[in-house]
Motif scaffolding. Structure first.
Motif, PDB file in Angstrom:
ATOM      1  N   ARG A  30       0.950   6.578   3.545  1.00  0.00           N
ATOM      2  CA  ARG A  30       0.798   7.883   2.904  1.00  0.00           C
ATOM      3  C   ARG A  30      -0.502   7.869   2.108  1.00  0.00           C
ATOM      4  O   ARG A  30      -0.715   6.988   1.270  1.00  0.00           O
ATOM      5  CB  ARG A  30       1.998   8.137   1.988  1.00  0.00           C
ATOM      6  N   SER A  32      -1.758   9.546  -0.253  1.00  0.00           N
ATOM      7  CA  SER A  32      -1.800   9.770  -1.701  1.00  0.00           C
ATOM      8  C   SER A  32      -1.538   8.509  -2.505  1.00  0.00           C
ATOM      9  O   SER A  32      -2.055   8.351  -3.599  1.00  0.00           O
ATOM     10  CB  SER A  32      -0.775  10.845  -2.091  1.00  0.00           C
ATOM     11  N   ASP A 277      10.549  20.000   2.835  1.00  0.00           N
ATOM     12  CA  ASP A 277      10.261  19.279   1.595  1.00  0.00           C
ATOM     13  C   ASP A 277      10.084  17.784   1.866  1.00  0.00           C
ATOM     14  O   ASP A 277       9.138  17.163   1.383  1.00  0.00           O
ATOM     15  CB  ASP A 277      11.397  19.501   0.587  1.00  0.00           C
ATOM     16  N   PHE A 278      10.985  17.224   2.677  1.00  0.00           N
ATOM     17  CA  PHE A 278      10.896  15.796   2.971  1.00  0.00           C
ATOM     18  C   PHE A 278       9.636  15.472   3.768  1.00  0.00           C
ATOM     19  O   PHE A 278       8.888  14.553   3.424  1.00  0.00           O
ATOM     20  CB  PHE A 278      12.129  15.333   3.747  1.00  0.00           C
ATOM     21  N   SER A 280       6.844  17.112   4.064  1.00  0.00           N
ATOM     22  CA  SER A 280       5.603  17.300   3.302  1.00  0.00           C
ATOM     23  C   SER A 280       5.414  16.177   2.289  1.00  0.00           C
ATOM     24  O   SER A 280       4.289  15.748   2.037  1.00  0.00           O
ATOM     25  CB  SER A 280       5.603  18.661   2.611  1.00  0.00           C
ATOM     26  N   ARG A 281       6.515  15.686   1.713  1.00  0.00           N
ATOM     27  CA  ARG A 281       6.397  14.549   0.785  1.00  0.00           C
ATOM     28  C   ARG A 281       5.913  13.304   1.510  1.00  0.00           C
ATOM     29  O   ARG A 281       5.211  12.476   0.932  1.00  0.00           O
ATOM     30  CB  ARG A 281       7.744  14.280   0.104  1.00  0.00           C
ATOM     31  N   GLU A 283       3.915  13.489   3.948  1.00  0.00           N
ATOM     32  CA  GLU A 283       2.557  13.847   4.384  1.00  0.00           C
ATOM     33  C   GLU A 283       2.383  13.704   5.893  1.00  0.00           C
ATOM     34  O   GLU A 283       1.327  13.302   6.390  1.00  0.00           O
ATOM     35  CB  GLU A 283       1.504  13.027   3.616  1.00  0.00           C
ATOM     36  N   ILE A 302       0.131  20.614   2.476  1.00  0.00           N
ATOM     37  CA  ILE A 302       0.258  19.211   2.054  1.00  0.00           C
ATOM     38  C   ILE A 302      -1.026  18.816   1.345  1.00  0.00           C
ATOM     39  O   ILE A 302      -2.086  18.720   1.951  1.00  0.00           O
ATOM     40  CB  ILE A 302       0.525  18.292   3.258  1.00  0.00           C
TER      41      ILE A 302
END
Length: 934
Positions: A30, A32, A277-278, A280-281, A283, A302
């Motif tokens: 991920r 981020s 939601d999942f 996008s978290r 990514e 995102i």
């Protein structure tokens, strides 16, 4: 929706699929925060394809569930505590992905089932039974062989990685029996991965043969006394309890008290909000857009959070702090050392390096230890620095202001062995052996040299100086001015403490900064799996092998040296007779004059010094024209054997252990092959009788035997798999003599009329093709005219067109990506692949060979990592690795058991990451000497 006739249940083996996705797909993090999510993405794709009617199975489910393992401990461990004891620790980057896959399952609105005390396979078996009893059908989404006992009567399997349905025929192809007898076969064959003992020495093929002959396991055991083969009869009569225990371990429970009813597993539409939601978290941009389009909702934006140091390029961060050697600390008392240890405990990681009196870890004295806790924050702990000159007795007075070595090691031992504190080293195997000789086991650890090797193999070397200059922009303090050279050379204990502190502490500082730069980059380079499963776990295995060493008989070597000298003298006489005069055969200048001036052989070229070139390639070419160059090559071979082995090996016998302790370099070859140094035991020639004789000097200790286990033609088997060559694959499956088969295909000679000479030529072509051999090269190997050799190669490609296709595709891939890959994801960079001129052919041959040789190297590494745990309870030690061969020293009473266990591991080493289309076969030998065993 009730479950009944017409209902179709899909059971996804979640635990197995996560491992498959992890090993089969490239690493992904991920952006981020650097969180590993590659296996999670593969898992999400599978679930979505399942519930959306995507291309995963032949049938659409009405009901679906994902089944997980609740823990590694189940009722089987109560039956047999060693069950699955050999399983390695989870890779560091896979561990955090397990809870995410459960979260993903719920986000897709799919039943997520696990149960304490039972394996996922038992839950799957129970639901499959319930489904068929209710009148429905069931598809198990998995390729796990243990689940194949469930196939039939409304139950099939589907391998999503291969997009292949596994029915009764596929089960028979795998086990040699139908699904109803899979348990019987597994009970006999055992399973080295799960540590199911089975019947020692009986593999899948023999087990299937016995079950098909006697009908079932109980009948076989009852009539075991009738079996004609003594070893089989003995095993089946003496290991009855062990075989029955194995049956209990491999038989899946179909009566698990499951809590979720079949009707509760009905397929449901995902909750778009929760799913978006999942995703996008996580990514997952592409997957998020694909699913949002299908669900008719807007894909969320995102955005990446600011990168943390773990996910950012860490090298610039490390570079911001300048290197200032004068600021490094010198730790001269225990109280100061304890302060550094407290700092280490607080942060949970540190870099460590040792300074010694020798590069030979088995003889080196520990002079000092350096530590680093942050860039620029490093220290050196001097232990035995002495005054510059020795006294009459060979000793020197220790300099003042040093902690007694025993006290310093006692203070450091707890943190060096603490499982919660990461030790970071550059070539940490060396330091680990230095500490191991003093009773300290260093673990866990990271190794910056191996990280570099996993990422940059083929681009540059992996020594600390080169890495520091390349990735930190810093040129380290050189060692040569400190130690001197020639007659004035000294060992590190004679270096002044102030200078030693700057040099040694800087090494630890550099190592820590390299780790900060490399650790997050492993994920981005997609080689985390290579580092975590092939490189790092091998370090303690190699260290232990090196410390064991192997006994070498000095008298045998001495006699061999004399025999080689006599043979060399005989060859010299023949060479002089052919030349018509005496000359120094070892002199390239005199040899060149004989070959090109006196005998007027073609191809003579003079170098800058005015002498003719007489290298091996020149002589190999000339050997096709005249007998003398071939005799010179034979003379040189004996000369090398004498100087490199029979003479030099005697100097490598350790006076304390009486054994030879080679050192293995993991980074010695770009392809993943190990290199052996001081002494080099990898290059002992085995194709000549004289070369094979060297192994007679390697002997077993009293009361023990040497055991050799060697992969049979592994690179040809891998070539058959990678290049998809049906004729070769079938030949290997049928157990044919592959060289004879090749000769028959190429030259039209029936197998029963095959001559040794024709087979030898086919063998040379088989192995030569793997290395991209040219007509010139084959002509040299066979000592035949070039046009004849080229005709052989042309015929070979006509008979096996898949090989030429593989070569062309590999070169094309290498030119586009500047690297090639093994089946296990190891990358070998090919920066010269686009070069022109003499280096072009070499680069192309390297690119063709690297995936094959590298995959073979990866397979034996995987085996070596698993073997120590498998033989831990046996009086057996792994001593040597020579490419495709492993050598063990074993007490005579344990030879058969050791062979059975190691052979099972080696033949199954590719699984579960890769399934090779042809069987990997391991040959075993036993003897008092290495020559007898091989």
């Amino acid at each position: 929706m009730t479950f009944g006739k017409g209902s179709h249940l899909h059971l996804i083996d979640g635990s197995a699929f996560i491992f498959r996705a992890y090993h089969a797909l490239p690493p992904l993090t991920r952006k981020s925060d650097g969180l590993p999510v590659g296996a999670v993405q593969g898992f999400c794709n599978l679930i979505w394809n399942e519930i959306s009617g995507g291309p995963t199975t032949k049938s659409t489910p009405t009901h679906i569930a994902v089944i997980f393992d609740a823990s590694s401990i189940t009722f089987r461990n109560e039956i047999y505590p060693e069950y699955k004891a050999n399983r390695p620790e989870l890779p560091e980057d896979l561990r955090p992905q397990f809870p995410l896959t459960r979260e993903a399952t719920r986000a897709f609105n799919v039943a997520c089932i696990e149960q304490q005390g039972f394996e996922a396979d038992d839950i799957i078996a129970t639901y499959a039974r319930l489904a068929t009893e209710a009148g429905g059908t069931c598809t198990i989404i998995s390729s796990d062989k243990d689940l194949m006992q469930l196939v039939g009567n409304g139950v099939d399997m589907f391998d999503p990685m291969k997009n292949k349905v596994l029915g009764v025929d596929e089960v028979f192809e795998k086990f040699g029996v139908g699904p109803d007898r899979v348990v019987d076969v597994q009970s006999l064959a055992g399973d080295s991965v799960d540590n199911v003992p089975g019947a020692p020495g009986i593999g899948l093929k023999t087990a299937a043969l016995l079950i098909n002959e006697y009908g079932d396991l109980d009948t076989l055991l009852a009539r075991a006394g009738e079996i004609k083969q003594p070893k089989r009869r003995e095993v089946l009569t003496e290991k009855v309890d062990q075989i029955r225990l194995s049956r209990e371990l491999v038989t899946l429970r179909r009566d698990v008290p499951v809590e979720d009813a079949l009707a509760d597993l009905v397929c449901k539409r995902p909750d778009a909000g929760a799913l978006m939601d999942f995703l996008s978290r996580m990514e997952f941009r592409t997957l998020t857009r694909r699913i949002s389009d299908k669900l008719g909702v807007e894909a969320p934006a995102i955005t990446e959070a600011p990168a943390t140091p773990a996910a950012a390029e860490a090298a610039p961060v490390a570079e911001q702090i300048p290197f200032e050697p004068e600021k490094y600390a010198c730790v001269r008392d225990l109280e100061t050392l304890l302060g550094w240890i407290d700092r280490i405990r607080d942060q949970g990681f540190f870099a460590v390096d040792t300074e010694t009196t020798s590069l030979d870890e088995m003889r080196a004295e520990l002079v000092g230890i350096s530590l680093a806790t942050a860039p620029g924050e490093a220290c050196y702990i001097p232990l035995i620095h002495s005054e510059g000159s020795d006294d009459l007795f060979g000793s020197a007075k220790l300099l003042e202001g040093q902690i007694p070595a025993e006290a310093a090691l006692a203070a450091l031992k707890p943190v060096l062995e603490d499982d919660s504190i990461l030790k970071i080293g550059q070539n940490i195997k060396y330091d680990a052996k230095i500490f191991a000789r003093r009773g300290i086991k260093v673990a866990p650890f990271d190794d910056t040299m191996l990280m570099s090797y996993a990422m940059f193999s083929g681009l540059h070397n992996h020594g600390m100086d080169e890495l520091s200059e390349t990735y930190l922009g810093h040129k380290p303090i050189p060692i040569k001015p400190l130690l001197g050279s020639g007659k004035s050379a000294r060992t590190f204990d004679k270096v002044g403490i102030e200078d030693a502190t700057k040099y040694a502490a800087e090494d630890a500082d550099i190592t820590l900064r390299l780790w900060q730069a490399f650790r997050p980059r492993l994920h981005r380079e997609r080689v985390t799996t290579v580092y975590e499963t092939l490189e790092r776990p091998l370090v303690p295995v190699l260290a232990q092998m090196e410390m064991h060493g192997i006994t070498v008989d000095r008298q045998v070597l001495s006699r061999m040296s004399s025999a080689f000298a006599q043979s060399m003298a005989g060859l010299e006489a023949e060479i002089h007779e052919m030349a018509g005069e005496t000359f120094n055969v070892g002199s390239p200048k005199q040899l060149g004059e004989i070959l090109f001036d006196k005998l007027s052989l073609p191809g003579g070229q003079k170098g800058k010094n005015g002498a003719y070139s007489t290298g091996a390639d020149i002589l190999e070419d000339l050997a096709t024209e005249h007998e003398l160059p071939g005799k010179v090559l034979d003379w040189r071979q004996l000369s090398k054997l004498k100087s490199t082995y029979t003479d030099a090996l005697q100097n490598h016998i350790n006076p304390e252990t009486g054994r030879v302790h080679t050192s293995y370099a993991q980074t010695g070859a770009n392809t993943g092959r190990l290199a052996s140094t001081d002494p080099n035991l990898q290059n002992i020639p085995v194709r000549t009788e004289e070369g094979r004789r060297i192994r007679e000097a390697f002997v077993a200790a009293e009361g023990k035997k040497l055991v050799s286990l060697d992969y049979s033609q592994i690179e040809l088997r891998i070539l058959a798999h990678i290049a998809e060559i049906p004729a070769l694959k079938q030949a290997f499956r049928d157990g044919l003599d592959i060289h004879a088969m090749t000769a028959s295909e190429m030259f039209g000679v029936p197998l029963d009329e095959m001559t040794p000479e024709v087979r030898r030529r086919a063998k040379a072509i088989n192995f030569g093709v793997i290395y991209g051999i040219s007509g010139f090269g084959l002509a040299r190997n066979l000592r035949i005219p070039r046009d004849q050799a080229q005709a052989f190669i042309d015929t070979y490609f006509q008979r096996f067109p898949g090989i030429k296709d593989y070569m062309d595709k590999t070169i094309s891939f290498a030119k586009e990506h500047k690297y090639v890959e093994t089946l296990f994801g190891r990358r070998i960079h090919t920066p010269e692949i686009g070069a022109k001129g003499p280096s072009a052919g070499f680069a192309r041959r390297g690119a063709i060979n690297a995936p094959i040789q590298g995959t073979a190297a990866d397979i034996i590494r995987r085996a070596m990592v698993r073997i120590p745990a498998a033989i831990a309870d046996l009086p057996a030690k792994m001593l040597l690795q020579v490419h495709d061969e492993l050598v063990f020293e074993v007490e005579e009473s344990a030879v058969e058991e050791t062979i059975a266990r190691v052979k099972a591991i080696m033949e199954g080493a590719a699984a579960p990451a890769v399934e090779i289309d042809v069987p990997l076969i391991v040959d075993a030998g036993v003897g008092m000497t290495w020559a007898e065993a091989h």
